[in-house]
Scaffold this motif. Structure first.
Motif: not given
Lengths: 334, 304
Positions: A48-49, A56, B101, B105, B107, B124, B159, B164, B168
Protein backbone atom coordinates in the motif's frame (compact mmCIF):
# COMPACT_ATOMS: atom_id res chain seq x y z
CA UNK A 1 7.15 -11.15 24.76
CA UNK A 2 5.41 -13.74 22.66
CA UNK A 3 4.31 -13.67 19.08
CA UNK A 4 0.66 -13.19 19.83
CA UNK A 5 1.40 -9.87 21.49
CA UNK A 6 3.66 -8.76 18.68
CA UNK A 7 1.07 -9.60 16.09
CA UNK A 8 -1.32 -7.32 17.85
CA UNK A 9 1.30 -4.80 18.81
CA UNK A 10 -1.11 -2.02 18.00
CA UNK A 11 -3.37 -3.10 20.78
CA UNK A 12 -0.48 -3.98 23.04
CA UNK A 13 1.23 -0.62 22.75
CA UNK A 14 -1.82 1.09 24.08
CA UNK A 15 -2.99 1.35 27.65
CA UNK A 16 -5.94 -0.94 28.15
CA UNK A 17 -9.28 0.03 29.58
CA UNK A 18 -10.54 2.12 26.68
CA UNK A 19 -8.54 5.23 27.52
CA UNK A 20 -7.66 7.36 24.50
CA UNK A 21 -4.78 5.96 22.45
CA UNK A 22 -1.44 7.54 22.98
CA UNK A 23 -0.01 8.16 19.57
CA UNK A 24 3.56 7.50 18.62
CA UNK A 25 4.54 5.62 21.73
CA UNK A 26 7.40 3.47 20.49
CA UNK A 27 6.65 -0.20 20.73
CA UNK A 28 9.32 -1.77 22.91
CA UNK A 29 12.30 -3.12 20.98
CA UNK A 30 12.23 -6.84 20.96
CA UNK A 31 13.65 -9.85 19.27
CA UNK A 32 10.44 -10.48 17.43
CA UNK A 33 9.57 -12.76 14.58
CA UNK A 34 11.99 -13.26 11.72
CA UNK A 35 12.07 -10.97 8.72
CA UNK A 36 10.23 -13.58 6.68
CA UNK A 37 7.43 -13.79 9.22
CA UNK A 38 7.15 -10.02 9.41
CA UNK A 39 7.10 -9.81 5.61
CA UNK A 40 4.31 -12.40 5.51
CA UNK A 41 2.43 -10.37 8.11
CA UNK A 42 3.01 -6.87 6.68
CA UNK A 43 3.41 -7.32 2.93
CA UNK A 44 -0.01 -5.81 2.27
CA UNK A 45 0.88 -2.69 4.21
CA UNK A 46 4.16 -2.35 2.33
CA UNK A 47 2.39 -2.77 -0.98
CA UNK A 48 0.00 0.00 0.00
CA UNK A 49 2.85 2.40 0.76
CA UNK A 50 4.53 1.61 -2.54
CA UNK A 51 2.74 3.98 -4.98
CA UNK A 52 3.33 7.09 -2.88
CA UNK A 53 6.93 6.16 -2.11
CA UNK A 54 7.51 5.40 -5.78
CA UNK A 55 6.11 8.76 -6.89
CA UNK A 56 8.23 10.62 -4.37
CA UNK A 57 11.30 8.63 -5.38
CA UNK A 58 10.86 9.42 -9.07
CA UNK A 59 9.72 13.03 -8.78
CA UNK A 60 11.57 14.15 -5.68
CA UNK A 61 14.67 12.08 -5.03
CA UNK A 62 15.78 11.39 -8.62
CA UNK A 63 15.60 15.06 -9.70
CA UNK A 64 17.44 16.02 -6.51
CA UNK A 65 20.36 14.02 -7.89
CA UNK A 66 19.99 15.99 -11.11
CA UNK A 67 21.41 18.99 -9.28
CA UNK A 68 24.84 17.75 -10.39
CA UNK A 69 24.32 19.80 -13.54
CA UNK A 70 25.33 22.78 -11.41
CA UNK A 71 28.87 21.49 -11.83
CA UNK A 72 28.53 21.02 -15.59
CA UNK A 73 28.39 23.12 -18.72
CA UNK A 74 24.99 21.60 -19.28
CA UNK A 75 23.32 21.63 -22.63
CA UNK A 76 20.10 19.78 -23.36
CA UNK A 77 21.41 17.97 -26.46
CA UNK A 78 24.27 16.24 -24.67
CA UNK A 79 22.27 15.57 -21.51
CA UNK A 80 23.68 15.00 -18.05
CA UNK A 81 25.95 12.16 -19.13
CA UNK A 82 27.40 13.97 -22.15
CA UNK A 83 27.84 17.51 -20.83
CA UNK A 84 31.37 18.49 -19.75
CA UNK A 85 32.22 18.89 -16.05
CA UNK A 86 33.44 22.36 -15.21
CA UNK A 87 33.78 22.35 -11.42
CA UNK A 88 32.79 25.62 -9.85
CA UNK A 89 32.90 27.77 -12.99
CA UNK A 90 29.12 28.15 -13.01
CA UNK A 91 29.16 29.25 -9.37
CA UNK A 92 31.75 31.92 -10.11
CA UNK A 93 29.75 33.16 -13.07
CA UNK A 94 26.52 33.31 -11.06
CA UNK A 95 28.01 34.98 -8.01
CA UNK A 96 29.39 37.81 -10.13
CA UNK A 97 26.08 38.33 -11.93
CA UNK A 98 24.36 41.49 -10.65
CA UNK A 99 20.94 40.15 -11.75
CA UNK A 100 21.36 37.24 -9.33
CA UNK A 101 22.09 39.58 -6.44
CA UNK A 102 19.15 41.73 -7.46
CA UNK A 103 16.93 38.62 -7.18
CA UNK A 104 18.47 37.72 -3.80
CA UNK A 105 17.93 41.26 -2.55
CA UNK A 106 14.33 41.37 -3.74
CA UNK A 107 13.59 38.00 -2.16
CA UNK A 108 14.92 39.15 1.19
CA UNK A 109 13.10 42.49 1.01
CA UNK A 110 9.80 40.78 0.16
CA UNK A 111 10.31 38.22 2.92
CA UNK A 112 10.96 40.98 5.47
CA UNK A 113 7.92 42.92 4.36
CA UNK A 114 5.83 39.73 4.63
CA UNK A 115 7.14 39.16 8.12
CA UNK A 116 6.41 42.66 9.34
CA UNK A 117 3.21 43.52 7.49
CA UNK A 118 1.58 40.19 6.66
CA UNK A 119 2.39 38.02 9.66
CA UNK A 120 0.49 40.03 12.32
CA UNK A 121 -2.68 40.39 10.21
CA UNK A 122 -4.09 36.87 10.80
CA UNK A 123 -3.46 37.27 14.53
CA UNK A 124 -5.40 40.52 14.67
CA UNK A 125 -8.12 39.14 12.44
CA UNK A 126 -8.44 36.00 14.56
CA UNK A 127 -8.82 38.06 17.75
CA UNK A 128 -11.43 40.21 16.02
CA UNK A 129 -13.36 37.19 14.71
CA UNK A 130 -13.14 35.48 18.07
CA UNK A 131 -14.72 38.50 19.72
CA UNK A 132 -17.83 38.16 17.56
CA UNK A 133 -20.33 36.70 19.96
CA UNK A 134 -22.92 35.29 17.59
CA UNK A 135 -21.79 31.86 16.50
CA UNK A 136 -23.69 32.06 13.27
CA UNK A 137 -22.26 35.45 12.35
CA UNK A 138 -18.79 34.19 13.12
CA UNK A 139 -19.22 31.18 10.84
CA UNK A 140 -20.44 33.39 8.01
CA UNK A 141 -17.45 35.71 8.40
CA UNK A 142 -15.06 32.77 8.59
CA UNK A 143 -16.47 31.27 5.40
CA UNK A 144 -15.98 34.58 3.63
CA UNK A 145 -12.41 35.23 4.74
CA UNK A 146 -11.20 31.66 4.18
CA UNK A 147 -12.41 31.56 0.60
CA UNK A 148 -9.71 33.54 -1.27
CA UNK A 149 -7.12 31.04 -0.05
CA UNK A 150 -8.58 28.62 -2.58
CA UNK A 151 -8.29 31.00 -5.53
CA UNK A 152 -5.31 30.65 -7.84
CA UNK A 153 -2.76 33.45 -8.05
CA UNK A 154 -3.82 34.09 -11.63
CA UNK A 155 -7.31 34.72 -10.36
CA UNK A 156 -6.19 36.94 -7.48
CA UNK A 157 -3.92 39.04 -9.68
CA UNK A 158 -6.69 39.31 -12.26
CA UNK A 159 -9.20 40.47 -9.65
CA UNK A 160 -6.76 43.08 -8.36
CA UNK A 161 -6.20 44.32 -11.91
CA UNK A 162 -9.90 44.52 -12.58
CA UNK A 163 -10.49 46.64 -9.50
CA UNK A 164 -7.25 48.62 -9.05
CA UNK A 165 -5.50 48.36 -12.44
CA UNK A 166 -5.12 51.12 -15.02
CA UNK A 167 -8.22 49.85 -16.83
CA UNK A 168 -9.94 48.67 -13.67
CA UNK A 169 -13.06 49.76 -11.84
CA UNK A 170 -11.52 52.49 -9.70
CA UNK A 171 -9.61 53.99 -12.64
CA UNK A 172 -12.76 53.85 -14.73
CA UNK A 173 -14.63 55.88 -12.12
CA UNK A 174 -11.76 58.33 -11.68
CA UNK A 175 -11.57 58.84 -15.44
CA UNK A 176 -15.31 59.40 -15.77
CA UNK A 177 -15.02 62.13 -13.14
CA UNK A 178 -12.09 63.81 -14.82
CA UNK A 179 -9.23 62.46 -12.71
CA UNK A 180 -6.15 60.54 -13.79
CA UNK A 181 -6.45 56.74 -13.57
CA UNK A 182 -4.62 54.73 -10.92
CA UNK A 183 -1.20 53.44 -11.84
CA UNK A 184 -0.27 51.42 -8.78
CA UNK A 185 -0.49 48.07 -10.59
CA UNK A 186 2.44 49.06 -12.82
CA UNK A 187 4.35 51.46 -10.55
CA UNK A 188 7.58 49.86 -9.26
CA UNK A 189 7.43 52.10 -6.17
CA UNK A 190 4.03 50.63 -5.28
CA UNK A 191 5.14 47.05 -5.85
CA UNK A 192 5.63 46.04 -2.22
CA UNK A 193 2.35 47.65 -1.23
CA UNK A 194 0.45 45.85 -4.00
CA UNK A 195 1.95 42.39 -3.45
CA UNK A 196 1.51 42.62 0.33
CA UNK A 197 -2.13 43.65 -0.12
CA UNK A 198 -2.63 40.69 -2.43
CA UNK A 199 -1.13 38.32 0.11
CA UNK A 200 -3.32 39.71 2.85
CA UNK A 201 -6.41 39.48 0.66
CA UNK A 202 -5.66 35.90 -0.32
CA UNK A 203 -4.28 34.29 2.81
CA UNK A 204 -4.83 36.39 5.93
CA UNK A 205 -8.24 34.80 6.50
CA UNK A 206 -6.92 31.27 6.10
CA UNK A 207 -4.08 32.12 8.45
CA UNK A 208 -6.57 32.75 11.26
CA UNK A 209 -7.51 29.06 11.59
CA UNK A 210 -4.61 28.10 13.78
CA UNK A 211 -4.93 31.23 15.93
CA UNK A 212 -8.68 30.72 16.36
CA UNK A 213 -7.99 27.20 17.61
CA UNK A 214 -5.40 28.56 20.04
CA UNK A 215 -7.87 31.22 21.22
CA UNK A 216 -10.54 28.58 21.81
CA UNK A 217 -8.08 26.68 23.98
CA UNK A 218 -7.54 29.57 26.40
CA UNK A 219 -9.21 28.91 29.73
CA UNK A 220 -12.29 31.14 29.95
CA UNK A 221 -12.01 31.24 33.74
CA UNK A 222 -8.87 33.32 33.38
CA UNK A 223 -10.89 36.02 31.68
CA UNK A 224 -13.58 35.86 34.30
CA UNK A 225 -11.15 36.12 37.23
CA UNK A 226 -9.33 38.99 35.53
CA UNK A 227 -12.61 40.79 34.91
CA UNK A 228 -13.64 40.28 38.53
CA UNK A 229 -10.29 41.69 39.59
CA UNK A 230 -11.04 44.79 37.55
CA UNK A 231 -9.00 44.20 34.40
CA UNK A 232 -10.61 45.92 31.44
CA UNK A 233 -10.92 44.65 27.91
CA UNK A 234 -7.49 45.80 26.74
CA UNK A 235 -5.68 44.56 29.83
CA UNK A 236 -7.31 41.14 29.37
CA UNK A 237 -6.14 41.16 25.74
CA UNK A 238 -2.61 42.01 26.81
CA UNK A 239 -2.31 39.76 29.85
CA UNK A 240 -4.38 36.73 28.86
CA UNK A 241 -5.08 36.55 25.12
CA UNK A 242 -1.64 37.41 23.78
CA UNK A 243 0.26 35.21 26.27
CA UNK A 244 -2.18 32.43 25.33
CA UNK A 245 -1.25 32.83 21.68
CA UNK A 246 2.46 33.17 22.34
CA UNK A 247 3.48 29.54 21.69
CA UNK A 248 1.71 29.45 18.33
CA UNK A 249 3.09 32.84 17.33
CA UNK A 250 6.64 31.85 18.27
CA UNK A 251 6.37 28.56 16.42
CA UNK A 252 4.96 30.07 13.21
CA UNK A 253 7.50 32.89 13.34
CA UNK A 254 10.38 30.45 13.60
CA UNK A 255 9.03 28.29 10.79
CA UNK A 256 8.60 31.39 8.65
CA UNK A 257 12.25 32.27 9.27
CA UNK A 258 13.24 28.83 8.05
CA UNK A 259 11.17 29.34 4.92
CA UNK A 260 12.38 32.84 4.14
CA UNK A 261 13.66 32.12 0.63
CA UNK A 262 10.25 30.81 -0.45
CA UNK A 263 8.33 34.04 -0.80
CA UNK A 264 5.99 32.56 -3.36
CA UNK A 265 6.46 32.28 -7.03
CA UNK A 266 3.43 32.59 -9.26
CA UNK A 267 2.48 35.94 -7.79
CA UNK A 268 5.82 37.42 -8.86
CA UNK A 269 6.03 35.54 -12.11
CA UNK A 270 2.64 36.92 -13.13
CA UNK A 271 3.50 40.53 -12.33
CA UNK A 272 7.11 40.58 -13.45
CA UNK A 273 6.31 42.31 -16.72
CA UNK A 274 3.97 44.87 -15.19
CA UNK A 275 6.38 46.03 -12.49
CA UNK A 276 9.69 45.20 -14.16
CA UNK A 277 12.30 42.69 -13.04
CA UNK A 278 14.14 45.36 -11.04
CA UNK A 279 11.72 45.09 -8.14
CA UNK A 280 9.80 41.89 -8.84
CA UNK A 281 12.51 39.37 -9.76
CA UNK A 282 12.77 36.83 -6.94
CA UNK A 283 15.05 33.80 -6.84
CA UNK A 284 12.51 31.45 -8.37
CA UNK A 285 11.59 33.74 -11.26
CA UNK A 286 15.32 34.34 -11.83
CA UNK A 287 15.90 30.60 -12.06
CA UNK A 288 13.00 30.18 -14.47
CA UNK A 289 14.00 33.01 -16.75
CA UNK A 290 17.69 32.16 -16.79
CA UNK A 291 17.12 28.53 -17.66
CA UNK A 292 13.95 28.17 -19.64
CA UNK A 293 13.69 31.55 -21.35
CA UNK A 294 17.35 32.41 -21.88
CA UNK A 295 18.52 28.79 -22.10
CA UNK A 296 21.26 29.32 -19.53
CA UNK A 297 20.63 26.09 -17.62
CA UNK A 298 23.84 26.40 -15.61
CA UNK A 299 22.86 29.65 -13.91
CA UNK A 300 19.39 28.35 -13.09
CA UNK A 301 20.67 25.08 -11.71
CA UNK A 302 23.35 26.75 -9.58
CA UNK A 303 20.90 29.31 -8.22
CA UNK A 304 18.42 26.52 -7.49
CA UNK A 305 21.04 24.44 -5.73
CA UNK A 306 22.23 27.37 -3.62
CA UNK A 307 18.65 28.23 -2.74
CA UNK A 308 17.95 24.63 -1.77
CA UNK A 309 21.06 24.28 0.39
CA UNK A 310 20.60 27.61 2.16
CA UNK A 311 16.91 26.79 2.62
CA UNK A 312 17.77 23.42 4.14
CA UNK A 313 20.23 25.02 6.57
CA UNK A 314 17.64 27.64 7.50
CA UNK A 315 14.95 25.03 8.17
CA UNK A 316 17.27 22.94 10.30
CA UNK A 317 18.38 26.04 12.22
CA UNK A 318 14.79 27.18 12.69
CA UNK A 319 13.80 23.79 14.04
CA UNK A 320 16.76 23.78 16.36
CA UNK A 321 15.63 27.17 17.59
CA UNK A 322 12.08 25.91 18.03
CA UNK A 323 13.28 22.92 20.03
CA UNK A 324 15.44 25.15 22.20
CA UNK A 325 12.36 27.21 22.99
CA UNK A 326 10.44 24.08 23.88
CA UNK A 327 8.33 23.96 20.75
CA UNK A 328 7.83 21.04 18.42
CA UNK A 329 9.08 22.42 15.11
CA UNK A 330 8.15 20.48 12.01
CA UNK A 331 10.04 17.26 12.32
CA UNK A 332 10.34 16.29 15.94
CA UNK A 333 8.05 13.32 16.07
CA UNK A 334 6.49 12.27 19.32
CA UNK B 1 -27.24 44.14 13.39
CA UNK B 2 -26.23 44.62 16.98
CA UNK B 3 -28.51 41.89 18.27
CA UNK B 4 -26.66 39.48 16.04
CA UNK B 5 -23.45 40.29 17.85
CA UNK B 6 -24.77 40.62 21.33
CA UNK B 7 -26.19 37.26 22.23
CA UNK B 8 -24.35 35.11 24.72
CA UNK B 9 -22.08 37.75 26.20
CA UNK B 10 -20.64 36.35 29.43
CA UNK B 11 -22.01 38.08 32.53
CA UNK B 12 -18.64 39.34 33.67
CA UNK B 13 -17.78 41.00 30.36
CA UNK B 14 -18.62 44.67 30.14
CA UNK B 15 -20.83 45.78 27.31
CA UNK B 16 -18.79 47.80 24.83
CA UNK B 17 -19.77 51.40 24.19
CA UNK B 18 -21.91 52.20 21.19
CA UNK B 19 -19.07 53.80 19.18
CA UNK B 20 -16.85 50.81 19.92
CA UNK B 21 -19.49 48.39 18.68
CA UNK B 22 -20.16 50.53 15.63
CA UNK B 23 -16.45 50.63 14.85
CA UNK B 24 -16.07 46.90 15.19
CA UNK B 25 -19.07 46.14 13.02
CA UNK B 26 -17.84 48.58 10.40
CA UNK B 27 -14.42 46.93 10.30
CA UNK B 28 -15.98 43.47 9.99
CA UNK B 29 -18.33 44.63 7.26
CA UNK B 30 -15.43 46.26 5.41
CA UNK B 31 -13.40 43.05 5.58
CA UNK B 32 -16.29 40.97 4.25
CA UNK B 33 -16.92 43.54 1.52
CA UNK B 34 -13.26 43.55 0.48
CA UNK B 35 -13.56 39.84 -0.29
CA UNK B 36 -17.05 39.79 -1.74
CA UNK B 37 -17.18 43.02 -3.73
CA UNK B 38 -14.60 42.17 -6.44
CA UNK B 39 -16.28 38.82 -6.97
CA UNK B 40 -19.68 40.48 -7.16
CA UNK B 41 -18.51 42.98 -9.79
CA UNK B 42 -16.92 40.27 -11.90
CA UNK B 43 -19.96 38.01 -11.79
CA UNK B 44 -22.34 40.89 -12.49
CA UNK B 45 -20.30 42.11 -15.47
CA UNK B 46 -20.15 38.64 -16.95
CA UNK B 47 -23.95 38.45 -16.77
CA UNK B 48 -24.63 41.94 -18.09
CA UNK B 49 -25.94 42.65 -21.58
CA UNK B 50 -23.78 44.65 -23.99
CA UNK B 51 -25.77 47.80 -23.35
CA UNK B 52 -25.00 47.72 -19.63
CA UNK B 53 -21.27 47.11 -20.17
CA UNK B 54 -21.03 49.87 -22.75
CA UNK B 55 -23.12 52.19 -20.63
CA UNK B 56 -20.92 51.67 -17.60
CA UNK B 57 -17.82 52.16 -19.72
CA UNK B 58 -16.32 49.03 -18.19
CA UNK B 59 -17.19 46.91 -15.18
CA UNK B 60 -20.79 46.96 -14.08
CA UNK B 61 -21.60 47.75 -10.45
CA UNK B 62 -25.34 48.32 -10.62
CA UNK B 63 -27.37 45.49 -12.20
CA UNK B 64 -29.02 46.48 -15.49
CA UNK B 65 -30.60 43.47 -17.06
CA UNK B 66 -29.22 40.01 -17.48
CA UNK B 67 -27.64 38.19 -20.40
CA UNK B 68 -26.02 34.80 -20.71
CA UNK B 69 -24.49 35.68 -24.07
CA UNK B 70 -20.92 35.68 -22.73
CA UNK B 71 -21.30 32.14 -21.41
CA UNK B 72 -22.98 30.99 -24.62
CA UNK B 73 -19.98 32.35 -26.52
CA UNK B 74 -17.46 30.72 -24.18
CA UNK B 75 -19.03 27.31 -24.29
CA UNK B 76 -19.59 27.37 -28.03
CA UNK B 77 -16.63 25.06 -28.50
CA UNK B 78 -13.59 27.37 -28.66
CA UNK B 79 -10.42 27.74 -26.61
CA UNK B 80 -12.22 28.15 -23.30
CA UNK B 81 -14.45 25.13 -23.72
CA UNK B 82 -11.39 23.00 -24.40
CA UNK B 83 -9.46 24.50 -21.48
CA UNK B 84 -12.33 23.83 -19.09
CA UNK B 85 -12.47 20.21 -20.22
CA UNK B 86 -8.69 19.88 -19.79
CA UNK B 87 -8.83 21.37 -16.31
CA UNK B 88 -11.79 19.24 -15.27
CA UNK B 89 -10.12 16.10 -16.56
CA UNK B 90 -6.77 16.83 -14.93
CA UNK B 91 -8.51 17.71 -11.68
CA UNK B 92 -10.64 14.57 -11.64
CA UNK B 93 -7.88 12.13 -12.60
CA UNK B 94 -5.27 13.92 -10.53
CA UNK B 95 -7.39 14.00 -7.39
CA UNK B 96 -8.17 10.32 -7.80
CA UNK B 97 -4.50 9.42 -8.23
CA UNK B 98 -3.37 11.64 -5.35
CA UNK B 99 -6.05 10.58 -2.94
CA UNK B 100 -5.53 6.89 -3.70
CA UNK B 101 -1.76 7.05 -3.26
CA UNK B 102 -2.08 9.18 -0.12
CA UNK B 103 -4.75 7.11 1.60
CA UNK B 104 -2.98 3.84 0.82
CA UNK B 105 0.39 5.06 2.09
CA UNK B 106 -1.11 6.80 5.11
CA UNK B 107 -2.82 3.58 6.11
CA UNK B 108 0.10 1.35 5.16
CA UNK B 109 2.42 3.32 7.43
CA UNK B 110 -0.01 3.83 10.29
CA UNK B 111 0.48 0.58 12.21
CA UNK B 112 3.07 0.84 14.96
CA UNK B 113 5.63 -1.93 14.70
CA UNK B 114 4.92 -2.87 11.10
CA UNK B 115 7.88 -3.81 8.98
CA UNK B 116 10.06 -0.91 7.72
CA UNK B 117 7.45 1.72 8.48
CA UNK B 118 10.01 3.97 10.14
CA UNK B 119 12.51 4.26 7.27
CA UNK B 120 9.67 4.58 4.76
CA UNK B 121 8.02 7.32 6.78
CA UNK B 122 11.39 9.00 7.08
CA UNK B 123 11.81 9.14 3.29
CA UNK B 124 8.43 10.86 3.11
CA UNK B 125 9.12 13.34 5.89
CA UNK B 126 12.50 14.17 4.40
CA UNK B 127 10.75 15.72 1.39
CA UNK B 128 9.62 18.52 3.71
CA UNK B 129 13.19 19.68 4.08
CA UNK B 130 14.29 20.28 0.52
CA UNK B 131 12.82 20.65 -2.93
CA UNK B 132 14.52 19.03 -5.91
CA UNK B 133 14.73 22.36 -7.71
CA UNK B 134 12.84 23.61 -10.72
CA UNK B 135 15.46 22.88 -13.38
CA UNK B 136 16.38 19.30 -12.38
CA UNK B 137 12.67 18.48 -12.11
CA UNK B 138 12.03 20.00 -15.51
CA UNK B 139 14.86 17.97 -17.00
CA UNK B 140 13.49 14.78 -15.44
CA UNK B 141 9.98 15.43 -16.74
CA UNK B 142 11.31 16.03 -20.23
CA UNK B 143 13.65 13.03 -19.94
CA UNK B 144 10.77 10.66 -19.22
CA UNK B 145 8.83 12.13 -22.13
CA UNK B 146 6.06 13.87 -20.23
CA UNK B 147 6.42 17.28 -21.91
CA UNK B 148 3.06 18.14 -23.47
CA UNK B 149 1.47 15.19 -21.70
CA UNK B 150 -1.35 15.79 -19.23
CA UNK B 151 0.44 13.47 -16.83
CA UNK B 152 3.08 16.16 -16.37
CA UNK B 153 0.38 18.17 -14.60
CA UNK B 154 -0.39 15.28 -12.25
CA UNK B 155 2.53 13.00 -11.44
CA UNK B 156 5.19 15.47 -10.20
CA UNK B 157 2.80 16.90 -7.59
CA UNK B 158 0.70 13.79 -7.01
CA UNK B 159 1.82 13.06 -3.45
CA UNK B 160 1.92 15.85 -0.91
CA UNK B 161 3.82 14.80 2.18
CA UNK B 162 1.85 17.19 4.38
CA UNK B 163 -1.49 15.67 3.37
CA UNK B 164 -0.06 12.20 3.86
CA UNK B 165 1.10 13.01 7.38
CA UNK B 166 -2.28 14.54 8.24
CA UNK B 167 -4.11 11.40 7.11
CA UNK B 168 -1.69 9.08 8.85
CA UNK B 169 -2.09 10.98 12.11
CA UNK B 170 -5.85 10.71 11.76
CA UNK B 171 -5.74 6.96 11.08
CA UNK B 172 -3.51 6.41 14.09
CA UNK B 173 -6.02 8.15 16.32
CA UNK B 174 -8.87 5.89 15.29
CA UNK B 175 -9.76 3.25 17.84
CA UNK B 176 -7.64 0.26 16.82
CA UNK B 177 -9.61 -2.51 18.49
CA UNK B 178 -12.12 -2.99 15.69
CA UNK B 179 -9.38 -3.25 13.08
CA UNK B 180 -7.46 -5.63 15.33
CA UNK B 181 -10.37 -7.96 15.77
CA UNK B 182 -11.09 -7.87 12.04
CA UNK B 183 -7.48 -8.82 11.46
CA UNK B 184 -7.76 -11.73 13.87
CA UNK B 185 -10.83 -12.83 11.95
CA UNK B 186 -8.70 -12.95 8.83
CA UNK B 187 -9.75 -9.75 7.04
CA UNK B 188 -7.22 -8.42 4.55
CA UNK B 189 -5.72 -4.98 5.07
CA UNK B 190 -7.58 -3.79 1.98
CA UNK B 191 -10.89 -4.85 3.53
CA UNK B 192 -10.05 -3.17 6.82
CA UNK B 193 -9.10 0.05 5.04
CA UNK B 194 -12.14 0.23 2.77
CA UNK B 195 -14.77 -1.22 5.12
CA UNK B 196 -13.67 0.06 8.52
CA UNK B 197 -11.12 2.84 8.37
CA UNK B 198 -12.37 4.95 5.45
CA UNK B 199 -16.00 5.10 6.63
CA UNK B 200 -14.68 6.53 9.91
CA UNK B 201 -12.52 9.07 8.07
CA UNK B 202 -14.92 10.81 5.73
CA UNK B 203 -14.13 14.30 7.01
CA UNK B 204 -10.38 14.14 6.71
CA UNK B 205 -10.64 12.40 3.33
CA UNK B 206 -12.92 15.15 2.08
CA UNK B 207 -10.54 17.88 3.25
CA UNK B 208 -7.45 16.25 1.77
CA UNK B 209 -9.39 15.56 -1.42
CA UNK B 210 -10.39 19.21 -1.58
CA UNK B 211 -6.80 20.34 -1.05
CA UNK B 212 -5.65 18.14 -3.91
CA UNK B 213 -8.54 19.09 -6.19
CA UNK B 214 -8.03 22.81 -5.62
CA UNK B 215 -4.32 22.32 -6.26
CA UNK B 216 -4.99 20.69 -9.61
CA UNK B 217 -7.69 23.14 -10.63
CA UNK B 218 -5.46 26.11 -9.80
CA UNK B 219 -2.25 24.60 -11.17
CA UNK B 220 -0.60 27.18 -13.32
CA UNK B 221 3.13 26.98 -13.19
CA UNK B 222 3.33 23.28 -13.96
CA UNK B 223 1.54 23.98 -17.21
CA UNK B 224 3.82 26.94 -18.01
CA UNK B 225 6.79 24.62 -17.61
CA UNK B 226 5.58 21.42 -19.18
CA UNK B 227 2.84 22.26 -21.68
CA UNK B 228 4.06 24.00 -24.82
CA UNK B 229 1.14 23.07 -27.03
CA UNK B 230 -1.52 25.68 -26.34
CA UNK B 231 -4.26 23.36 -27.50
CA UNK B 232 -3.59 21.51 -24.24
CA UNK B 233 -3.67 24.53 -21.99
CA UNK B 234 -5.60 24.26 -18.75
CA UNK B 235 -7.98 27.04 -17.79
CA UNK B 236 -5.54 29.02 -15.62
CA UNK B 237 -3.27 29.62 -18.60
CA UNK B 238 -6.18 30.78 -20.71
CA UNK B 239 -7.24 33.06 -17.89
CA UNK B 240 -3.78 34.59 -17.81
CA UNK B 241 -3.47 34.97 -21.57
CA UNK B 242 -6.83 36.49 -22.31
CA UNK B 243 -7.70 38.28 -19.10
CA UNK B 244 -4.64 39.08 -17.01
CA UNK B 245 -2.48 39.89 -20.02
CA UNK B 246 -5.52 41.19 -21.87
CA UNK B 247 -4.67 39.61 -25.20
CA UNK B 248 -7.48 40.47 -27.59
CA UNK B 249 -10.01 37.74 -28.01
CA UNK B 250 -10.43 37.16 -31.67
CA UNK B 251 -13.88 35.77 -32.14
CA UNK B 252 -12.59 32.83 -34.14
CA UNK B 253 -10.30 31.50 -31.41
CA UNK B 254 -12.14 32.03 -28.15
CA UNK B 255 -15.64 31.80 -29.37
CA UNK B 256 -16.64 28.56 -30.98
CA UNK B 257 -17.40 28.34 -34.66
CA UNK B 258 -20.97 27.49 -33.78
CA UNK B 259 -21.75 31.04 -32.73
CA UNK B 260 -19.82 32.79 -35.50
CA UNK B 261 -21.93 35.36 -37.19
CA UNK B 262 -24.43 35.65 -34.38
CA UNK B 263 -24.39 38.55 -31.96
CA UNK B 264 -21.50 38.16 -29.56
CA UNK B 265 -21.08 39.47 -26.04
CA UNK B 266 -18.74 42.40 -25.33
CA UNK B 267 -15.10 41.52 -24.83
CA UNK B 268 -15.10 42.51 -21.17
CA UNK B 269 -18.14 40.37 -20.38
CA UNK B 270 -16.43 37.37 -21.98
CA UNK B 271 -13.25 38.04 -20.00
CA UNK B 272 -15.21 38.25 -16.77
CA UNK B 273 -17.07 35.07 -17.68
CA UNK B 274 -13.69 33.30 -17.95
CA UNK B 275 -12.88 34.55 -14.46
CA UNK B 276 -16.19 33.24 -13.18
CA UNK B 277 -15.62 29.84 -14.78
CA UNK B 278 -12.26 29.63 -13.00
CA UNK B 279 -13.87 30.67 -9.74
CA UNK B 280 -17.10 28.70 -9.63
CA UNK B 281 -15.92 25.13 -8.98
CA UNK B 282 -13.87 26.27 -5.99
CA UNK B 283 -16.71 28.26 -4.46
CA UNK B 284 -19.19 25.43 -5.02
CA UNK B 285 -17.17 22.64 -3.46
CA UNK B 286 -15.67 24.65 -0.66
CA UNK B 287 -18.72 25.11 1.61
CA UNK B 288 -19.36 21.36 1.57
CA UNK B 289 -16.01 20.66 3.12
CA UNK B 290 -15.51 23.77 5.19
CA UNK B 291 -16.73 22.41 8.51
CA UNK B 292 -13.86 19.90 8.53
CA UNK B 293 -11.10 22.43 7.93
CA UNK B 294 -10.15 23.19 11.47
CA UNK B 295 -9.79 19.54 12.33
CA UNK B 296 -7.59 18.84 9.32
CA UNK B 297 -5.37 21.86 9.73
CA UNK B 298 -4.96 21.40 13.46
CA UNK B 299 -4.12 17.73 13.19
CA UNK B 300 -1.56 18.67 10.58
CA UNK B 301 -0.11 21.43 12.70
CA UNK B 302 -0.03 19.55 15.96
CA UNK B 303 0.81 16.04 14.88
CA UNK B 304 2.84 16.83 11.77
Amino acid sequence: MNTAVTERSRGAARPSGGSPPERGRRPPRRRGPSLGARLRRDWQLLLMALPAIGLLAVFHYVPTLGNVIAFQEYNPWDGILGSPWVGLTQFERLLTDPRFWNAVGNTLVIASVQLVFFFPVPIALAILLDSVLSRRMRLVLQSIVYMPHFFSWVLVVTLFQQILGGAGLVSQMLRQNGYAPLEIMTDPDAFLLVVTSQMIWKDAGWGTIIFLAALAAIDQNLYESAAVDGAGRWRRLWHITLPGLRPVIVLLLILKLGDILNVGFEQFFLQRDAFGSGVSEVLDTFIYHQSLVTGNFGAGAVAGLLKGVVGLVLILAANKLAHMMGENGIYRRA
Amino acid sequence: MSTLFDNRRPVWAERPSLPARAAKNTVLAAIAAAVVFPIYVVVLTSLSPASAVNGAGGLVVVPQGISFQAYADLFGGGVVTRAVLVSLGVTAVGTLVSLTATVLAAYGLSRPGSLWHRPLLFTILLTFLFAPGMIPLYLLVSEVGLIDSYWSLILPTAVNAFNLVVMRAFFMNLPGEIADSARVDGASEWTILTRLVLPMSKGVTAVVGLFYAVGYWNAFFNAILYINDNAKWPLQLVLRQYVQQGQQLSSSSVVGDAVQGTASAPNLAIQMAIVVVALVPVTVVYPLVQKHFTKGVIIGAVKG
